[in-house]
Scaffold this motif. Structure first.
Motif, PDB file in Angstrom:
ATOM      1  N   THR A 137       0.936  -0.995  -0.183  1.00 47.72           N
ATOM      2  CA  THR A 137      -0.024   0.149  -0.310  1.00 47.72           C
ATOM      3  C   THR A 137       1.009   1.131  -0.331  1.00 47.72           C
ATOM      4  O   THR A 137       0.585   1.978  -0.307  1.00 47.72           O
ATOM      5  CB  THR A 137      -1.059   0.016   0.907  1.00 47.72           C
ATOM      6  N   LEU A 190      -1.195  -4.910   2.570  1.00 44.62           N
ATOM      7  CA  LEU A 190      -2.747  -5.963   3.186  1.00 44.62           C
ATOM      8  C   LEU A 190      -2.410  -7.325   4.007  1.00 44.62           C
ATOM      9  O   LEU A 190      -1.261  -8.227   3.101  1.00 44.62           O
ATOM     10  CB  LEU A 190      -2.759  -5.543   2.526  1.00 44.62           C
ATOM     11  N   THR A 197      -3.931  -3.561   8.495  1.00 45.46           N
ATOM     12  CA  THR A 197      -1.620  -3.718   6.693  1.00 45.46           C
ATOM     13  C   THR A 197      -0.662  -3.895   8.171  1.00 45.46           C
ATOM     14  O   THR A 197      -1.403  -4.557   9.790  1.00 45.46           O
ATOM     15  CB  THR A 197      -1.689  -2.107   7.394  1.00 45.46           C
ATOM     16  N   ASP A 251     -10.438  -5.515   6.550  1.00 40.42           N
ATOM     17  CA  ASP A 251     -10.767  -4.422   5.298  1.00 40.42           C
ATOM     18  C   ASP A 251      -9.723  -3.930   5.214  1.00 40.42           C
ATOM     19  O   ASP A 251      -8.657  -3.687   4.314  1.00 40.42           O
ATOM     20  CB  ASP A 251     -12.007  -3.882   4.910  1.00 40.42           C
ATOM     21  N   SER A 252      -8.682  -3.645   6.398  1.00 35.13           N
ATOM     22  CA  SER A 252      -7.821  -2.473   6.832  1.00 35.13           C
ATOM     23  C   SER A 252      -6.732  -3.253   7.374  1.00 35.13           C
ATOM     24  O   SER A 252      -5.885  -2.276   8.116  1.00 35.13           O
ATOM     25  CB  SER A 252      -8.980  -1.213   7.087  1.00 35.13           C
ATOM     26  N   THR A 283       4.584  -1.081   3.562  1.00 38.00           N
ATOM     27  CA  THR A 283       3.295  -1.375   4.332  1.00 38.00           C
ATOM     28  C   THR A 283       2.378  -2.127   3.316  1.00 38.00           C
ATOM     29  O   THR A 283       2.487  -1.606   2.083  1.00 38.00           O
ATOM     30  CB  THR A 283       2.913  -0.028   4.839  1.00 38.00           C
TER      31      THR A 283
END
Length: 138
Positions: A35, A56, A97, A94-95, A54
Motif C-alpha cells: 500500500t 495488506l 495492514t 478490510d483494513s 506497508t
C-alpha cells in the motif's frame, strides 16, 4: 516480469506442510499488495537503508514470510510474500495492514527505479507502485 509471474504461480501452487505433529496446520504462500513505501528521496552510494513497506493482510491468518525481489540493471521489482494459514476461523478484515522492513544496499551510483507489487487490474495485469530515486556520491 516473467520471473514474477512464475514466482506467483509457484507460491500459489505450494503444497501444505505440518508445523506441529499434534495439529495438522496447512498453509500456502501468496503475494500481498503493497500500500505504501517509506524510502528516502535520494540515496547515497554505498550506504545501507531500511525501507518500511506497508502491505495488506486480508485476514489475521496472513503472516509476513519475506520478499520477492528481482533486479534488472537500475530496476528493482519487489513483492511481499505472506504465509497464509488455512484456518476457517480467520476473519476477513478490510483494513488490516502490517509493516515489513527491507534492507537495501546502494551499489549503483546513478539511480534506481523501484516497483512495488500492488496486485492486478481487471485484465490480470500487474499493478506497481513505482518510485525513481536518484543516487548521489558523498
Amino acid at each position: 516480469m516473467k520471473k514474477l509471474v512464475l514466482l506467483i504461480a509457484v507460491l500459489i501452487c505450494s503444497i501444505s506442510c505440518s508445523h506441529d505433529d499434534a495439529v495438522d496446520t496447512t498453509f500456502t504462500y501468496e503475494l500481498v499488495p503493497v500500500t505504501t513505501v517509506e524510502i528516502p528521496d535520494t540515496l547515497i552510494f554505498q550506504n545501507t537503508y531500511i525501507f518500511d513497506i506497508t502491505y495488506l493482510r486480508p485476514t489475521e491468518c496472513y503472516f509476513f514470510e519475506g520478499f520477492s525481489y528481482e533486479q534488472d540493471q537500475n530496476e528493482r521489482v519487489i513483492g511481499v510474500i505472506s504465509e497464509v494459514f488455512d484456518n476457517p476461523d480467520c476473519q476477513s478484515i478490510d483494513s488490516l495492514t502490517a509493516v515489513a522492513n527491507m534492507n537495501f544496499v546502494v551499489k549503483r551510483n546513478d539511480f534506481y527505479t523501484f516497483r512495488f507489487w500492488q496486485g492486478e487490474n481487471e485484465n490480470g495485469e500487474a499493478i506497481f507502485l513505482t518510485k525513481e530515486v536518484p543516487v548521489r556520491i558523498q
